[in-house]
Design a protein around this motif. Structure first.
Motif, PDB file in Angstrom:
ATOM      1  N   VAL A  25       0.858  -1.181   0.000  1.00 13.92           N
ATOM      2  CA  VAL A  25       0.000   0.000   0.000  1.00 13.92           C
ATOM      3  C   VAL A  25       0.898   1.237   0.000  1.00 13.92           C
ATOM      4  O   VAL A  25       1.934   1.265   0.673  1.00 13.92           O
ATOM      5  CB  VAL A  25      -0.906   0.020   1.248  1.00 13.92           C
ATOM      6  CG1 VAL A  25      -1.767   1.284   1.273  1.00 13.92           C
ATOM      7  CG2 VAL A  25      -1.781  -1.220   1.301  1.00 13.92           C
ATOM      8  N   THR A  26       0.514   2.259  -0.765  1.00 11.44           N
ATOM      9  CA  THR A  26       1.230   3.535  -0.760  1.00 11.44           C
ATOM     10  C   THR A  26       0.209   4.663  -0.644  1.00 11.44           C
ATOM     11  O   THR A  26      -1.002   4.420  -0.634  1.00 11.44           O
ATOM     12  CB  THR A  26       2.056   3.734  -2.046  1.00 11.44           C
ATOM     13  OG1 THR A  26       1.163   4.012  -3.141  1.00 11.44           O
ATOM     14  CG2 THR A  26       2.892   2.504  -2.367  1.00 11.44           C
ATOM     15  N   ASN A  27       0.689   5.897  -0.606  1.00  9.44           N
ATOM     16  CA  ASN A  27      -0.241   7.030  -0.543  1.00  9.44           C
ATOM     17  C   ASN A  27      -0.865   7.338  -1.896  1.00  9.44           C
ATOM     18  O   ASN A  27      -1.701   8.233  -2.005  1.00  9.44           O
ATOM     19  CB  ASN A  27       0.453   8.271   0.020  1.00  9.44           C
ATOM     20  CG  ASN A  27       1.537   8.816  -0.894  1.00  9.44           C
ATOM     21  OD1 ASN A  27       1.911   8.189  -1.890  1.00  9.44           O
ATOM     22  ND2 ASN A  27       2.056   9.982  -0.549  1.00  9.44           N
ATOM     23  N   LYS A  28      -0.469   6.596  -2.923  1.00  6.29           N
ATOM     24  CA  LYS A  28      -1.028   6.810  -4.256  1.00  6.29           C
ATOM     25  C   LYS A  28      -1.882   5.640  -4.734  1.00  6.29           C
ATOM     26  O   LYS A  28      -2.489   5.721  -5.801  1.00  6.29           O
ATOM     27  CB  LYS A  28       0.093   7.097  -5.259  1.00  6.29           C
ATOM     28  CG  LYS A  28       0.763   8.452  -5.044  1.00  6.29           C
ATOM     29  CD  LYS A  28       1.801   8.741  -6.110  1.00  6.29           C
ATOM     30  CE  LYS A  28       2.283  10.187  -6.039  1.00  6.29           C
ATOM     31  NZ  LYS A  28       2.839  10.555  -4.746  1.00  6.29           N
ATOM     32  N   THR A  29      -1.910   4.543  -3.974  1.00  8.91           N
ATOM     33  CA  THR A  29      -2.832   3.462  -4.315  1.00  8.91           C
ATOM     34  C   THR A  29      -4.231   3.847  -3.845  1.00  8.91           C
ATOM     35  O   THR A  29      -4.399   4.546  -2.847  1.00  8.91           O
ATOM     36  CB  THR A  29      -2.398   2.138  -3.664  1.00  8.91           C
ATOM     37  OG1 THR A  29      -2.123   2.355  -2.272  1.00  8.91           O
ATOM     38  CG2 THR A  29      -1.165   1.585  -4.336  1.00  8.91           C
ATOM     39  N   CYS A  30      -5.243   3.382  -4.576  1.00 11.51           N
ATOM     40  CA  CYS A  30      -6.622   3.818  -4.320  1.00 11.51           C
ATOM     41  C   CYS A  30      -7.422   2.764  -3.563  1.00 11.51           C
ATOM     42  O   CYS A  30      -7.222   1.563  -3.753  1.00 11.51           O
ATOM     43  CB  CYS A  30      -7.328   4.127  -5.638  1.00 11.51           C
ATOM     44  SG  CYS A  30      -6.638   5.543  -6.519  1.00 11.51           S
ATOM     45  N   MET A  31      -8.317   3.235  -2.734  1.00 11.03           N
ATOM     46  CA  MET A  31      -9.278   2.375  -2.047  1.00 11.03           C
ATOM     47  C   MET A  31     -10.672   2.954  -2.236  1.00 11.03           C
ATOM     48  O   MET A  31     -10.843   4.165  -2.390  1.00 11.03           O
ATOM     49  CB  MET A  31      -8.957   2.271  -0.557  1.00 11.03           C
ATOM     50  CG  MET A  31      -7.588   1.713  -0.239  1.00 11.03           C
ATOM     51  SD  MET A  31      -7.467   1.182   1.483  1.00 11.03           S
ATOM     52  CE  MET A  31      -5.700   1.337   1.773  1.00 11.03           C
ATOM     53  N   GLU A  32     -11.675   2.075  -2.225  1.00 10.98           N
ATOM     54  CA  GLU A  32     -13.056   2.538  -2.302  1.00 10.98           C
ATOM     55  C   GLU A  32     -13.386   3.322  -1.037  1.00 10.98           C
ATOM     56  O   GLU A  32     -13.076   2.895   0.071  1.00 10.98           O
ATOM     57  CB  GLU A  32     -13.996   1.350  -2.476  1.00 10.98           C
ATOM     58  CG  GLU A  32     -13.821   0.651  -3.819  1.00 10.98           C
ATOM     59  CD  GLU A  32     -14.733  -0.556  -3.987  1.00 10.98           C
ATOM     60  OE1 GLU A  32     -15.570  -0.798  -3.097  1.00 10.98           O
ATOM     61  OE2 GLU A  32     -14.607  -1.256  -5.010  1.00 10.98           O
ATOM     62  N   LEU A  33     -14.023   4.468  -1.214  1.00 10.90           N
ATOM     63  CA  LEU A  33     -14.233   5.401  -0.109  1.00 10.90           C
ATOM     64  C   LEU A  33     -15.586   5.218   0.567  1.00 10.90           C
ATOM     65  O   LEU A  33     -15.748   5.546   1.744  1.00 10.90           O
ATOM     66  CB  LEU A  33     -14.106   6.834  -0.627  1.00 10.90           C
ATOM     67  CG  LEU A  33     -14.022   7.965   0.381  1.00 10.90           C
ATOM     68  CD1 LEU A  33     -12.866   7.752   1.353  1.00 10.90           C
ATOM     69  CD2 LEU A  33     -13.861   9.295  -0.349  1.00 10.90           C
ATOM     70  N   GLY A  34     -16.572   4.694  -0.151  1.00  5.59           N
ATOM     71  CA  GLY A  34     -17.892   4.527   0.444  1.00  5.59           C
ATOM     72  C   GLY A  34     -18.562   5.854   0.736  1.00  5.59           C
ATOM     73  O   GLY A  34     -18.419   6.834   0.002  1.00  5.59           O
ATOM     74  N   SER A  35     -19.274   5.920   1.852  1.00  9.27           N
ATOM     75  CA  SER A  35     -20.173   7.041   2.121  1.00  9.27           C
ATOM     76  C   SER A  35     -19.487   8.346   2.490  1.00  9.27           C
ATOM     77  O   SER A  35     -20.147   9.385   2.529  1.00  9.27           O
ATOM     78  CB  SER A  35     -21.156   6.661   3.225  1.00  9.27           C
ATOM     79  OG  SER A  35     -22.175   5.845   2.707  1.00  9.27           O
TER      80      SER A  35
END
Length: 477
Positions: free
Chosen positions: A68-78
């Motif tokens: 994981v890095t500060n530029k990899t994306c994750m789903e943010l949800g609500s």
């Protein structure tokens, strides 16, 4: 387990019992990951426009072992509901809509009973439209918890159009008259996106990108499936019935749409938080400061422009969490300290992400730490008994005790209200509670409780008593 929204928990579940205030953020994060088998986490704490803490932990994909890095994306949800509101406010300031317009003005094929629902009702979760994720027709249980989707669930996740989803929403009942009480409603935020499209003539995701992401340089924030196609999105995971971690599917924009279908990176969220602190959001340019929001009416929750709002010993706090089939997130902003935290994790619906965020913030500001000493006054014991009776009523599906305000009673007695509370207590119902803090807030009084389930798990909540001595709010912090 049914998902009633893209991870809104009405009580915070704390693991590890009474965590020591001496634990550093690094220790707290590693404990969080070990307890929950969380593959990867990103955490940032920002004060003013300076980053006090920023670190990525773990792996983006269990099979590939990528970090994981500060530029990899994750789903943010609500948490991204605030993005939707920025787009609606943009259209409002352009005089293309009014927040008090009936939504049927923009959705002319909507049922006539919706003619009394306004855009503002959708934004504040006071429309009365029942939550669609609790309706079995929408296959949420399968989408959130299955390794293999049947044909119907796959259709909803990957092939149904947003217009078809909206037409299905039209059959959802109103659980109360608009404005009478509060109930979290993802359909309301989905409808806001469709209204935004019809007013602007643009695709919803293009509209938000133009209004918000381009000005704030949030170049990695995209619709979930686009982030996945571009290789930015981490693999999400959910915990199976056998207690192992299974890869999740992408929560598509046709299913979640403007209620929570954005993926983002840690760096983009830092940019977003700095814009909140520096008051450079697009809506700030129009002179309205949501940070000074003062609700006129006490409803079961205070929600404004995509953010929950509360007060804690003189500090005004805005917060939201989010969750999708494979991701959890938590954001907290303390106005007086101009400090915020964002926590992103690629593990589905893991409730301790909220206390992790609180405990890390408390490391930087000890006034936010949740007390531990029991208070034994007459009033404290009175409300301890009330909380106990409320928990029993939820557990046994019995009438709620006297002393609730009418808006809170309406929420608690609704199908959505009871279902959500049973979902929150799915790990077990606490048999006791004790008051650890009180506070006068204007004409109301707050009582804060710990509800231990066992030596490792406890719930926490705040009860707000109005000037009529009625229980008016139950908050999860």
């Amino acid at each position: 387990m049914m998902r009633f929204n893209f991870f809104l928990s009405f009580l915070t579940v704390f693991f590890g019992g009474n965590q020591s205030f001496s634990q550093s953020p690094d220790m707290l994060i590693k404990e969080f990951m070990n307890e929950g088998k969380v593959p990867g986490v990103f955490v940032a704490v920002v004060k003013n426009d300076s980053v006090l803490f920023e670190k990525a932990y773990g792996i983006a994909d269990i099979v590939k072992g990528t970090p994981v890095t500060n530029k990899t994306c994750m789903e943010l949800g609500s948490i991204s509901k605030a993005f939707t509101d920025e787009a609606i406010l943009y259209l409002y300031y352009k005089h293309l809509l009014d927040l008090d317009d009936p939504i049927t003005k923009y959705l002319p094929d909507a049922p006539s009973r919706w003619s009394v629902i306004t855009i503002r009702n959708l934004m504040d979760h006071t429309s009365g439209i029942r939550e669609y994720l609790s309706d079995p027709r929408f296959m949420a249980d399968a989408i959130f918890n299955s390794s293999a989707l049947d044909e119907t669930a796959n259709f909803f996740l990957n092939r149904i159009s947003t217009d078809s989803m909206v037409r299905m929403f039209y059959s959802l009942p109103l659980e109360f008259s608009p404005g009478a009480t509060w109930s979290y409603s993802n359909p309301g935020y989905y409808l806001l996106g469709k209204i935004g499209e019809r007013v602007s003539g643009k695709n919803f995701f293009d509209l938000v990108n133009e209004v918000l992401f381009v000005p704030l340089k949030m170049s990695q924030t995209k619709a979930n499936e686009l982030a996945s196609a571009e290789g930015c999105l981490l693999q999400g995971y959910f915990q199976s019935d056998r207690d192992d971690m299974k890869p999740s599917r992408v929560l598509t924009s046709n299913y979640a749409f403007s209620a929570g279908a954005w993926a983002t990176s840690g760096q983009d969220m830092i940019n977003y938080i700095k814009s909140i602190h520096l008051k450079t959001l697009p809506s700030d340019n129009e002179g309205y400061d949501w940070r000074n929001y003062n609700p006129e009416k006490i409803l079961p929750f205070t929600y404004h422009l995509g953010r929950f709002y509360s007060s804690y010993h003189g500090k005004h706090i805005f917060l939201h969490n989010g969750g999708t089939p494979g991701f959890s997130s938590s954001w907290i902003y303390v106005k007086e300290d101009t400090i915020s935290i964002i926590v992103l994790a690629n593990r589905q619906d893991y409730a301790p992400i909220d206390p992790l965020a609180w405990n890390i913030l408390a490391w930087y500001d000890s006034s936010l730490y949740f007390p531990t000493d029991t208070l034994n006054g007459v009033e404290e014991r009175k409300y301890e008994r009330m909380i106990y009776n409320i928990v029993k009523a939820i557990q046994e599906n019995k009438p709620f005790p006297k002393g609730l305000s009418e808006p809170l009673r309406m929420l608690m007695e609704s199908e959505s209200g009871r279902s959500i509370w049973k979902w929150i207590f799915e790990r077990g119902f606490p048999k006791t509670n004790y008051c650890v803090d009180t506070e006068i807030i204007g004409k109301t009084k707050a009582y804060r409780f710990r509800l231990p389930l066992n030596s490792k798990v406890e719930y926490r909540l705040t009860a707000i008593i109005n000037e009529k001595n009625e229980l008016a709010q139950l908050l999860w912090w």
